[in-house]
Design a protein around this motif. Structure first.
Motif, PDB file in Angstrom:
ATOM      1  N   ALA A  82       0.796  -1.257   0.141  1.00 18.97           N
ATOM      2  CA  ALA A  82      -0.045  -0.145   0.052  1.00 18.97           C
ATOM      3  C   ALA A  82       0.851   1.231  -0.008  1.00 18.97           C
ATOM      4  O   ALA A  82       2.083   1.225   0.644  1.00 18.97           O
ATOM      5  N   SER A  83       0.354   2.202  -0.575  1.00 21.36           N
ATOM      6  CA  SER A  83       1.155   3.527  -0.740  1.00 21.36           C
ATOM      7  C   SER A  83       0.184   4.768  -1.006  1.00 21.36           C
ATOM      8  O   SER A  83      -0.706   4.267  -1.688  1.00 21.36           O
ATOM      9  N   GLY A  84       0.566   5.890  -0.695  1.00 21.78           N
ATOM     10  CA  GLY A  84      -0.212   7.072  -1.127  1.00 21.78           C
ATOM     11  C   GLY A  84      -0.189   7.356  -2.738  1.00 21.78           C
ATOM     12  O   GLY A  84      -0.895   7.888  -3.424  1.00 21.78           O
ATOM     13  N   PHE A  95      -6.222  11.575  -4.900  1.00 20.01           N
ATOM     14  CA  PHE A  95      -5.334  12.378  -5.554  1.00 20.01           C
ATOM     15  C   PHE A  95      -5.070  12.500  -7.066  1.00 20.01           C
ATOM     16  O   PHE A  95      -4.866  13.269  -7.463  1.00 20.01           O
ATOM     17  N   ARG A  96      -5.242  11.353  -7.378  1.00 17.00           N
ATOM     18  CA  ARG A  96      -5.117  11.035  -8.944  1.00 17.00           C
ATOM     19  C   ARG A  96      -6.402  11.712  -9.735  1.00 17.00           C
ATOM     20  O   ARG A  96      -6.067  12.119 -10.713  1.00 17.00           O
ATOM     21  N   GLU A  97      -7.618  11.510  -8.943  1.00 10.41           N
ATOM     22  CA  GLU A  97      -8.744  12.233  -9.540  1.00 10.41           C
ATOM     23  C   GLU A  97      -8.525  13.823  -9.628  1.00 10.41           C
ATOM     24  O   GLU A  97      -8.758  14.310 -10.577  1.00 10.41           O
ATOM     25  N   TRP A 120       3.824  21.135  -2.636  1.00 13.46           N
ATOM     26  CA  TRP A 120       3.817  19.993  -1.604  1.00 13.46           C
ATOM     27  C   TRP A 120       4.227  18.825  -2.044  1.00 13.46           C
ATOM     28  O   TRP A 120       5.185  18.058  -1.350  1.00 13.46           O
ATOM     29  N   ARG A 121       4.477  18.467  -3.502  1.00 15.29           N
ATOM     30  CA  ARG A 121       5.284  17.069  -3.996  1.00 15.29           C
ATOM     31  C   ARG A 121       6.556  17.274  -3.587  1.00 15.29           C
ATOM     32  O   ARG A 121       7.234  16.142  -3.221  1.00 15.29           O
ATOM     33  N   TYR A 122       7.181  18.421  -3.581  1.00 13.53           N
ATOM     34  CA  TYR A 122       8.642  18.542  -3.404  1.00 13.53           C
ATOM     35  C   TYR A 122       9.040  18.457  -1.838  1.00 13.53           C
ATOM     36  O   TYR A 122       9.518  17.621  -1.345  1.00 13.53           O
ATOM     37  N   ARG A 123       7.891  19.029  -1.071  1.00 11.08           N
ATOM     38  CA  ARG A 123       8.059  18.842   0.565  1.00 11.08           C
ATOM     39  C   ARG A 123       7.898  17.350   0.991  1.00 11.08           C
ATOM     40  O   ARG A 123       8.385  16.802   1.782  1.00 11.08           O
ATOM     41  N   HIS A 124       6.965  16.582   0.178  1.00 12.43           N
ATOM     42  CA  HIS A 124       6.569  15.460   0.425  1.00 12.43           C
ATOM     43  C   HIS A 124       7.763  14.330   0.087  1.00 12.43           C
ATOM     44  O   HIS A 124       8.124  13.470   0.805  1.00 12.43           O
ATOM     45  N   ALA A 125       8.745  14.778  -0.981  1.00  9.89           N
ATOM     46  CA  ALA A 125       9.583  14.017  -1.263  1.00  9.89           C
ATOM     47  C   ALA A 125      10.796  14.180  -0.374  1.00  9.89           C
ATOM     48  O   ALA A 125      11.647  13.113   0.078  1.00  9.89           O
ATOM     49  N   GLY A 128       6.617   0.483  -4.163  1.00 10.72           N
ATOM     50  CA  GLY A 128       7.556  -0.150  -5.431  1.00 10.72           C
ATOM     51  C   GLY A 128       8.312   0.867  -6.003  1.00 10.72           C
ATOM     52  O   GLY A 128       9.124   0.597  -6.874  1.00 10.72           O
ATOM     53  N   SER A 129       8.077   2.167  -5.944  1.00 10.60           N
ATOM     54  CA  SER A 129       8.887   2.942  -6.745  1.00 10.60           C
ATOM     55  C   SER A 129      10.388   3.464  -6.287  1.00 10.60           C
ATOM     56  O   SER A 129      10.646   2.597  -4.901  1.00 10.60           O
ATOM     57  N   SER A 130      11.057   3.847  -6.738  1.00 12.66           N
ATOM     58  CA  SER A 130      12.404   4.313  -6.277  1.00 12.66           C
ATOM     59  C   SER A 130      12.431   5.366  -5.119  1.00 12.66           C
ATOM     60  O   SER A 130      13.606   5.522  -4.622  1.00 12.66           O
ATOM     61  N   LEU A 143      13.455   9.608  -5.054  1.00  7.76           N
ATOM     62  CA  LEU A 143      14.033  10.113  -6.344  1.00  7.76           C
ATOM     63  C   LEU A 143      12.834  10.161  -7.378  1.00  7.76           C
ATOM     64  O   LEU A 143      12.839  11.291  -7.931  1.00  7.76           O
ATOM     65  N   TYR A 144      11.951   9.150  -7.334  1.00  2.00           N
ATOM     66  CA  TYR A 144      10.753   9.177  -8.071  1.00  2.00           C
ATOM     67  C   TYR A 144       9.854  10.451  -7.638  1.00  2.00           C
ATOM     68  O   TYR A 144       9.561  11.296  -8.653  1.00  2.00           O
ATOM     69  N   LEU A 145       9.675  10.654  -6.413  1.00  2.00           N
ATOM     70  CA  LEU A 145       8.837  11.862  -6.058  1.00  2.00           C
ATOM     71  C   LEU A 145       9.411  13.197  -6.395  1.00  2.00           C
ATOM     72  O   LEU A 145       8.712  14.109  -6.584  1.00  2.00           O
TER      73      LEU A 145
END
Ligand code: HEM
Length: 354
Positions: A117-119, A125-127, A288-293, A308-310, A313-315
């Motif tokens: 499971a993962s965000g 979020f995708r919507e 937000w994306r950068y801060r979450h990364a 399962g992403s890297s 780095l992926y974020l």
């Protein structure tokens, strides 16, 4: 207005017994119980509730824009809702600080229980991304099959169905295209304007040649090359035959530019605020994306994500590449000082009552 049908009890109205019964940590009571898993669940759930509100507001904005004409009154409503989304985004950003009161060691205690499971699987979020205009086709970094494959069938369908509808980006493009300013026969604005921009870019060129004495010839060439590219993209805007590489159509770009240039005219104030709000929202998501990364880096180091992403780095790549409204940001390239702008004739002002 609806009338109250009888006494309402706070907890019943808000279904608080149901809501507060939905936090179910996977770590079990006893020796292996992880205190911070509750925080992890609550923070994610609060995010999902705010995502729900954002989708609710965005849907109404889509409905308003998905019409042949958008009245000024409705533009005001859209603007108010976009401003609300911005405020919610402020909360989304600051909530990461609450999450970070959990240390990486605390997270490690229960992290493996979550796999896979993962965000990454947050369908809401995708919507929001899809509604904003980031479809699974133009998303960066993750192969579409992998991306959709992380979602269960029902969630995949939700995303694919949503993608069949025009996104806010498409609707804004169509709305900008419809505005009448670039098609007016009497008003020779674009010719005068092109001369001003050419002069401005020529000024930049001379500035680099004369004033940047300290630059190496390589650095100077890079600067001059940048100016040349700007001149070319600018010329392409007015050339119907030239290949167009932006997502907004040429017509939409020219009309957007017009709004930016004449934002002080009463008729353009709301459209200008609206385009600015879209850029703000896009930028807030990127922040937000950068801060979450950064948070993922702090929590995981270079470990891969539970999805399962890297991992971080992926974020980080997604933060840079999944911006949607970059064409609006790019418009600043073509802004010129007010002093060189031609006056809009009254006949056109009449037509612009959008
Ligand atoms: C300890 C806290 C967190 C860590 C370590 C973390 C880590 C990650 C990682 C590594 C990914 C990449 C996909 C993967 O391989 O799993 C990811 C994706 C994601 N996470 Fe988090 N996350 C955390 C908290 C949150 C919170 C509180 C939210 C709020 C909803 C969230 C929302 C998302 C979203 C939406 C994605 C997909 C991003 C994209 O694909 O662009 N995460 N997370």
């Amino acid at each position: 207005m609806n009338r109250n049908q009888g006494p309402v009890y706070y907890g019943d109205y808000l279904k608080l017994n149901d809501l507060c019964a939905t936090q179910k940590p996977l770590s079990v009571e006893g020796d292996s119980f992880c205190h911070d898993e509750m925080l992890f669940i609550v923070v994610h759930q609060v995010y999902e509730l705010w995502f729900k509100q954002i989708i609710h507001d965005m849907k109404s904005i889509h409905t308003i824009f998905n019409q042949p004409n958008v009245s000024e009154k409705n533009l005001g409503t859209v603007l108010a809702r976009l401003e609300r989304i911005k405020k919610i985004q402020g909360l989304l950003l600051s909530q990461l600080e609450v999450m970070e009161t959990m240390t990486p060691m605390d997270f490690l205690e229960f992290r493996d229980l979550l796999i896979p499971a993962s965000g990454f699987q947050s369908v809401q979020f995708r919507e929001i991304e899809v509604m904003m205009g980031l479809s699974t086709q133009n998303r960066e970094s993750v192969d579409r099959d992998f991306f959709l494959g992380r979602l269960n069938e029902a969630d995949q369908k939700r995303i694919l169905d949503l993608e069949k509808l025009p996104s806010l980006f498409d609707l804004i493009n169509a709305w900008l295209e419809r505005l009448p300013f670039t098609q007016d026969k009497e008003f020779n604005f674009w010719n005068e304007y092109q001369v001003s921009v050419k002069k401005l870019l020529q000024g930049d060129r001379e500035h680099v040649e004369k004033n940047f004495a300290g630059l190496s010839s390589r650095e100077k060439n890079i600067q001059l090359e940048n100016i040349k590219q700007t001149e070319e993209t600018f010329a392409d805007l007015f050339d119907k035959e030239a290949t167009h590489t932006k997502r907004l159509s040429k017509q939409a770009i020219l009309n957007g530019l017009f709004i930016f240039l004449y934002r002080d005219e009463p008729i353009f104030q709301i459209p200008h605020m609206l385009l600015t709000a879209l850029m703000d929202i896009d930028e807030n998501f990127t922040t937000w994306r950068y801060r979450h990364a950064m948070m993922a880096h702090r929590m995981l180091g270079t470990k891969i994500g539970t999805g399962g992403s890297s991992g971080h780095l992926y974020l980080k790549r997604a933060a840079e590449n999944n911006r949607v409204y970059t064409d609006l940001f790019d418009l600043s390239t073509y802004l010129v000082p007010k002093t060189v702008l031609p006056e809009i004739p009254n006949s056109l002002k009449e037509k612009m009552k959008i």
